[in-house]
Design a protein around this motif. Structure first.
Motif, PDB file in Angstrom:
ATOM      1  N   PHE A   1      -2.308   0.275  -4.756  1.00 57.64           N
ATOM      2  CA  PHE A   1      -2.322  -1.077  -4.200  1.00 57.64           C
ATOM      3  C   PHE A   1      -1.589  -2.020  -5.147  1.00 57.64           C
ATOM      4  CE2 PHE A   1      -5.742   0.814  -1.933  1.00 57.64           C
ATOM      5  CZ  PHE A   1      -6.090   0.007  -0.857  1.00 57.64           C
TER       6      PHE A   1
ATOM      7  N   ALA B   1      -6.355  -4.092   2.419  1.00 60.48           N
ATOM      8  CA  ALA B   1      -6.694  -3.068   3.411  1.00 60.48           C
ATOM      9  C   ALA B   1      -7.650  -3.773   4.372  1.00 60.48           C
ATOM     10  CB  ALA B   1      -7.352  -1.864   2.758  1.00 60.48           C
TER      11      ALA B   1
ATOM     12  N   LEU C   1       0.845  -1.208   0.000  1.00 59.19           N
ATOM     13  CA  LEU C   1       0.000   0.000   0.000  1.00 59.19           C
ATOM     14  C   LEU C   1       0.875   1.250   0.000  1.00 59.19           C
ATOM     15  CD1 LEU C   1      -2.550  -1.046   2.765  1.00 59.19           C
ATOM     16  CD2 LEU C   1      -2.816  -1.262   0.305  1.00 59.19           C
TER      17      LEU C   1
ATOM     18  N   SER D   1      -2.528  -7.100  -2.334  1.00 60.00           N
ATOM     19  CA  SER D   1      -2.464  -6.360  -1.071  1.00 60.00           C
ATOM     20  C   SER D   1      -3.859  -6.205  -0.474  1.00 60.00           C
ATOM     21  CB  SER D   1      -1.775  -5.009  -1.260  1.00 60.00           C
ATOM     22  OG  SER D   1      -2.460  -4.223  -2.203  1.00 60.00           O
TER      23      SER D   1
ATOM     24  N   MET E   1      -4.383   6.528  -3.390  1.00 64.02           N
ATOM     25  CA  MET E   1      -3.832   5.265  -2.898  1.00 64.02           C
ATOM     26  C   MET E   1      -3.408   4.376  -4.060  1.00 64.02           C
ATOM     27  SD  MET E   1      -4.076   5.090   0.524  1.00 64.02           S
ATOM     28  CE  MET E   1      -3.798   3.335   0.697  1.00 64.02           C
TER      29      MET E   1
END
Length: 109
Positions: free
Chosen positions: A35, A41, A17, A39, A33
């Motif tokens: 990614f 969150a 991230l 990945s 953001m």
């Protein structure tokens, strides 16, 4: 306040991230953001913030209050306060998150 996107530091948050804090005021904040594929969150909620997420690029599996949604470029979501949400990046992607009020914690990292 003017922000030159190319001059804002892309902070590596670890685990695939990365984040750039874009323009903000006390009541509003926009965050870019990135990614990496795979990945995650983690599932979380905000007790003080509302959030809108817009998918710029890539593909994500979002979990919103236990429901899974396959989301792609052009899709968007709204998260009210205390709504549990998180995502897994299926194909490398970019998001634009908007928060109200601003995320003080993002300014201190």
């Amino acid at each position: 306040m003017y922000q030159d996107f190319n001059k804002i530091e892309l902070k590596n948050l670890g685990n695939g991230l990365k984040r750039k804090v874009l323009a903000y005021s006390d009541n509003l904040m926009t965050v870019y953001m990135e990614f990496d594929e795979g990945s995650i969150a983690e599932i979380h909620s905000h007790d003080k913030h509302e959030q809108i997420t817009y998918i710029i690029d890539g593909e994500f599996e979002f979990t919103i209050n236990g429901e899974k949604h396959l989301c792609k470029s052009g899709d968007s979501m709204y998260f009210a306060k205390n709504i549990f949400h998180g995502c897994k990046c299926i194909k490398k992607g970019k998001l634009l998150d908007t928060f109200t009020p601003k995320r003080e914690d993002f300014l201190n990292i």
